[in-house]
Design a protein around this motif. Structure first.
Motif, PDB file in Angstrom:
ATOM      1  N   LEU A  74      11.977   6.359   9.574  1.00 38.95           N
ATOM      2  CA  LEU A  74      11.078   7.271   8.893  1.00 38.95           C
ATOM      3  C   LEU A  74       9.662   6.713   8.963  1.00 38.95           C
ATOM      4  O   LEU A  74       9.440   5.546   8.642  1.00 38.95           O
ATOM      5  CB  LEU A  74      11.509   7.435   7.427  1.00 38.95           C
ATOM      6  N   ALA A  75       8.710   7.533   9.405  1.00 37.30           N
ATOM      7  CA  ALA A  75       7.345   7.062   9.621  1.00 37.30           C
ATOM      8  C   ALA A  75       6.346   8.084   9.125  1.00 37.30           C
ATOM      9  O   ALA A  75       6.642   9.288   9.034  1.00 37.30           O
ATOM     10  CB  ALA A  75       7.102   6.776  11.101  1.00 37.30           C
ATOM     11  N   ALA A  76       5.168   7.555   8.771  1.00 37.45           N
ATOM     12  CA  ALA A  76       4.049   8.389   8.360  1.00 37.45           C
ATOM     13  C   ALA A  76       2.778   7.645   8.710  1.00 37.45           C
ATOM     14  O   ALA A  76       2.793   6.453   8.987  1.00 37.45           O
ATOM     15  CB  ALA A  76       4.110   8.683   6.858  1.00 37.45           C
ATOM     16  N   GLU A  77       1.667   8.378   8.710  1.00 32.03           N
ATOM     17  CA  GLU A  77       0.400   7.727   9.018  1.00 32.03           C
ATOM     18  C   GLU A  77      -0.752   8.472   8.381  1.00 32.03           C
ATOM     19  O   GLU A  77      -0.690   9.691   8.163  1.00 32.03           O
ATOM     20  CB  GLU A  77       0.197   7.603  10.528  1.00 32.03           C
ATOM     21  N   THR A  78      -1.800   7.693   8.087  1.00 31.40           N
ATOM     22  CA  THR A  78      -3.068   8.262   7.621  1.00 31.40           C
ATOM     23  C   THR A  78      -4.122   7.943   8.684  1.00 31.40           C
ATOM     24  O   THR A  78      -3.793   7.463   9.777  1.00 31.40           O
ATOM     25  CB  THR A  78      -3.459   7.661   6.264  1.00 31.40           C
ATOM     26  N   ASP A  79      -5.372   8.160   8.358  1.00 28.49           N
ATOM     27  CA  ASP A  79      -6.426   7.872   9.329  1.00 28.49           C
ATOM     28  C   ASP A  79      -6.558   6.382   9.612  1.00 28.49           C
ATOM     29  O   ASP A  79      -6.983   5.983  10.704  1.00 28.49           O
ATOM     30  CB  ASP A  79      -7.770   8.422   8.827  1.00 28.49           C
ATOM     31  N   ALA A 101       0.832  -1.198   0.000  1.00 22.18           N
ATOM     32  CA  ALA A 101       0.000   0.000   0.000  1.00 22.18           C
ATOM     33  C   ALA A 101       0.870   1.252   0.000  1.00 22.18           C
ATOM     34  O   ALA A 101       1.993   1.251   0.504  1.00 22.18           O
ATOM     35  CB  ALA A 101      -0.929  -0.016   1.219  1.00 22.18           C
ATOM     36  N   GLN A 102       0.349   2.339  -0.570  1.00 22.03           N
ATOM     37  CA  GLN A 102       1.067   3.611  -0.660  1.00 22.03           C
ATOM     38  C   GLN A 102       0.175   4.726  -0.135  1.00 22.03           C
ATOM     39  O   GLN A 102      -0.995   4.820  -0.505  1.00 22.03           O
ATOM     40  CB  GLN A 102       1.469   3.877  -2.107  1.00 22.03           C
ATOM     41  N   PRO A 103       0.700   5.590   0.732  1.00 21.70           N
ATOM     42  CA  PRO A 103      -0.120   6.678   1.288  1.00 21.70           C
ATOM     43  C   PRO A 103      -0.326   7.784   0.254  1.00 21.70           C
ATOM     44  O   PRO A 103       0.359   7.840  -0.773  1.00 21.70           O
ATOM     45  CB  PRO A 103       0.712   7.157   2.473  1.00 21.70           C
ATOM     46  N   PRO A 104      -1.262   8.677   0.511  1.00 17.87           N
ATOM     47  CA  PRO A 104      -1.447   9.837  -0.389  1.00 17.87           C
ATOM     48  C   PRO A 104      -0.178  10.665  -0.489  1.00 17.87           C
ATOM     49  O   PRO A 104       0.678  10.662   0.403  1.00 17.87           O
ATOM     50  CB  PRO A 104      -2.603  10.602   0.264  1.00 17.87           C
ATOM     51  N   SER A 105      -0.047  11.387  -1.589  1.00 22.15           N
ATOM     52  CA  SER A 105       1.185  12.142  -1.850  1.00 22.15           C
ATOM     53  C   SER A 105       1.427  13.255  -0.840  1.00 22.15           C
ATOM     54  O   SER A 105       2.570  13.649  -0.611  1.00 22.15           O
ATOM     55  CB  SER A 105       1.135  12.730  -3.262  1.00 22.15           C
ATOM     56  N   LYS A 106       0.389  13.790  -0.207  1.00 21.06           N
ATOM     57  CA  LYS A 106       0.551  14.890   0.737  1.00 21.06           C
ATOM     58  C   LYS A 106       0.725  14.429   2.182  1.00 21.06           C
ATOM     59  O   LYS A 106       0.666  15.234   3.105  1.00 21.06           O
ATOM     60  CB  LYS A 106      -0.659  15.822   0.643  1.00 21.06           C
ATOM     61  N   THR A 107       0.947  13.138   2.388  1.00 21.60           N
ATOM     62  CA  THR A 107       1.113  12.618   3.744  1.00 21.60           C
ATOM     63  C   THR A 107       2.447  13.088   4.329  1.00 21.60           C
ATOM     64  O   THR A 107       3.497  12.909   3.695  1.00 21.60           O
ATOM     65  CB  THR A 107       1.069  11.086   3.740  1.00 21.60           C
ATOM     66  N   PRO A 108       2.470  13.688   5.530  1.00 20.58           N
ATOM     67  CA  PRO A 108       3.739  14.146   6.138  1.00 20.58           C
ATOM     68  C   PRO A 108       4.516  12.963   6.727  1.00 20.58           C
ATOM     69  O   PRO A 108       3.939  11.965   7.148  1.00 20.58           O
ATOM     70  CB  PRO A 108       3.278  15.098   7.241  1.00 20.58           C
ATOM     71  N   TYR A 109       5.859  13.094   6.751  1.00 19.31           N
ATOM     72  CA  TYR A 109       6.741  12.055   7.277  1.00 19.31           C
ATOM     73  C   TYR A 109       7.589  12.634   8.406  1.00 19.31           C
ATOM     74  O   TYR A 109       7.899  13.829   8.430  1.00 19.31           O
ATOM     75  CB  TYR A 109       7.663  11.507   6.171  1.00 19.31           C
TER      76      TYR A 109
END
Length: 458
Positions: free
Chosen positions: A70-75, A40-48
């Protein structure tokens, strides 16, 4: 004019050697990074965000960057890089399993500046599944740990397989969210209901399995044991009429009659002969005159003797030698031999001179045994001693009992009077031995044994 001058300057730089230099950014300056998303790939505007091992947000310390995650998250999903190698407190050792450089060329000066850009391989984690980590099985935990090790230390082939597995995994978002999932769920429910409506019932499956049993044709609605099996399918009237009884009845004694049989080592057949033709009448010079019913039973006795000799002569898996079979059967009529071969053998290729070849297969062997037991039941009034037939067939009592049960018989232990009779006649040496003997009795309504479910008991 300015644009024309810039084009001339760029054109003048073409074909010249490019100067390469390493970026000398301050330690606190932002640095580039490469990201790889196997599934899976997060949206392009997701902050890291970069984190240290202790969980702190790292700044510009170069040593800490080598240990950062390095980490990121969505809802719904969290993304975390997993490909860093461990380093010690002094910063010794490697920080990332793969190091890349990003080059930025300045067209004005024709200088290519290289910036260190570590590669982060991201693993997605569904947030809703993190709420119950205790439910994860040991196998799932081992698989996750193996995947983490494989993505770090594995070969290219192993990493490729792990990425393929990640892409093929299903979760609650694999088929969409919201209305998409609801629509898919309704579609699957309707499809399953439609397919289930075409499935056969348990009764139809059981009836089909019973029809395929290698037993004679039967009437499941029979009201008495004599109506269950079609005896014309077991042995035709033409076969019985082809059995001559004149010499057999007028023989001087029991031994002479027994010598006329093709098979002479059956206690069951000997008992039936004594019952139908008492030896006293022949000894006194009187020729017995059995009734029409007893004559039919005598022909069945001779037919059963044919079946015993047929089984003893024709071996499963081997081609039938008709000449040898005719000789061992006592040279009966062709109608008898043809009927036996047609009923209990199958046509195969391989006959000498293009002649028809026949062979007893495994199914035919089982069919022969069940037909023999039906004949014995008919002669014995639909209740036959299991041990007697087992001894005549040279088989175990348990196996013969299973064959009787496959015909719809119930195995009944002898009563006290029957046990005393067995001991008195010498068929059992003790009362305990007599208690082990059982009779196979055909019962109506006809019931076949159910298929066993589950693993057998050890």
């Amino acid at each position: 004019m300015a644009d024309s001058a810039a084009r001339k300057r760029q054109k003048g730089l073409q074909g010249q050697a490019i100067e390469v230099q390493l970026a000398a950014n301050p330690a606190t300056a932002p640095q580039p990074a490469l990201a790889l998303f196997p599934s899976a790939q997060p949206p392009s505007k997701t902050p890291y965000t970069l984190y240290t091992k202790s969980g702190e947000v790292t700044g510009g310390d170069g040593r800490k960057r080598q240990q950062a995650v390095l980490a990121a998250e969505t809802d719904d999903v969290e993304f975390e890089s997993r490909n860093q190698l461990g380093v010690d407190e002094h910063g010794e050792g490697e920080g990332y399993s793969v190091q890349y450089m990003l080059g930025v060329r300045n067209p004005r000066t024709n200088i290519l500046t290289l910036h260190a850009a570590p590669l982060h391989t991201f693993t997605p984690t569904v947030k809703s599944l993190k709420s119950a980590p205790a439910s994860q099985s040991a196998a799932q935990l081992i698989a996750a740990q193996r995947a983490a090790l494989g993505s770090t230390f594995g070969t290219k082939k192993a990493i490729k397989q792990l990425r393929a597995q990640e892409r093929n995994k299903l979760n609650e978002t694999s088929f969409g969210v919201g209305s998409e999932v609801a629509g898919l769920k309704d579609h699957l429910t309707l499809s399953i209901q439609a397919a289930a409506g075409n499935l056969p019932s348990m009764q139809s499956i059981e009836d089909e399995a019973n029809e395929k049993r290698p037993i004679p044709p039967y009437n499941k609605d029979a009201k008495s044991p004599g109506e269950v099996y079609d005896m014309d399918a077991v042995v035709s009237q033409a076969e019985l009429n082809a059995v001559p009884l004149g010499d057999f009845i007028s023989a001087p004694d029991f031994k002479a009659r027994r010598d006329m049989l093709p098979y002479r080592r059956s206690d069951f057949i000997a008992t039936k002969m004594r019952q139908l033709l008492p030896s006293r009448a022949s000894a006194e010079g009187n020729v017995p005159n059995p009734s029409k019913r007893d004559r039919e039973r005598l022909r069945l006795v001779v037919h059963l003797s044919h079946l015993f000799q047929f089984r003893n002569t024709v071996r499963p898996g081997q081609l039938v030698d008709r000449a040898k079979l005719v000789e061992r059967l006592g040279n009966p009529s062709n109608a008898v031999v043809d009927a036996l071969l047609e009923r209990y053998t199958e046509k195969v290729k391989g006959g000498a001179g293009g002649e028809e070849a026949r062979k007893v297969t495994t199914t035919m062997e089982l069919k022969l045994l069940t037909y023999m037991l039906v004949v014995a039941l008919k002669l014995d009034g639909w209740s036959t001693d299991v041990e007697t037939m087992a001894n005549d067939l040279g088989m175990g009592t348990k196996r013969v009992g299973e064959l009787f049960r496959s015909l719809g018989c119930q195995l009944i232990a002898p009563s006290a009077a029957d046990r005393e009779k067995l001991v008195a006649t010498g068929r059992a040496s003790t009362a305990a031995e007599a208690a082990k003997s059982k009779k196979a009795t055909l019962k109506v309504p006809l019931q076949f044994p159910k298929e066993r479910k589950g693993q057998p008991k050890r």
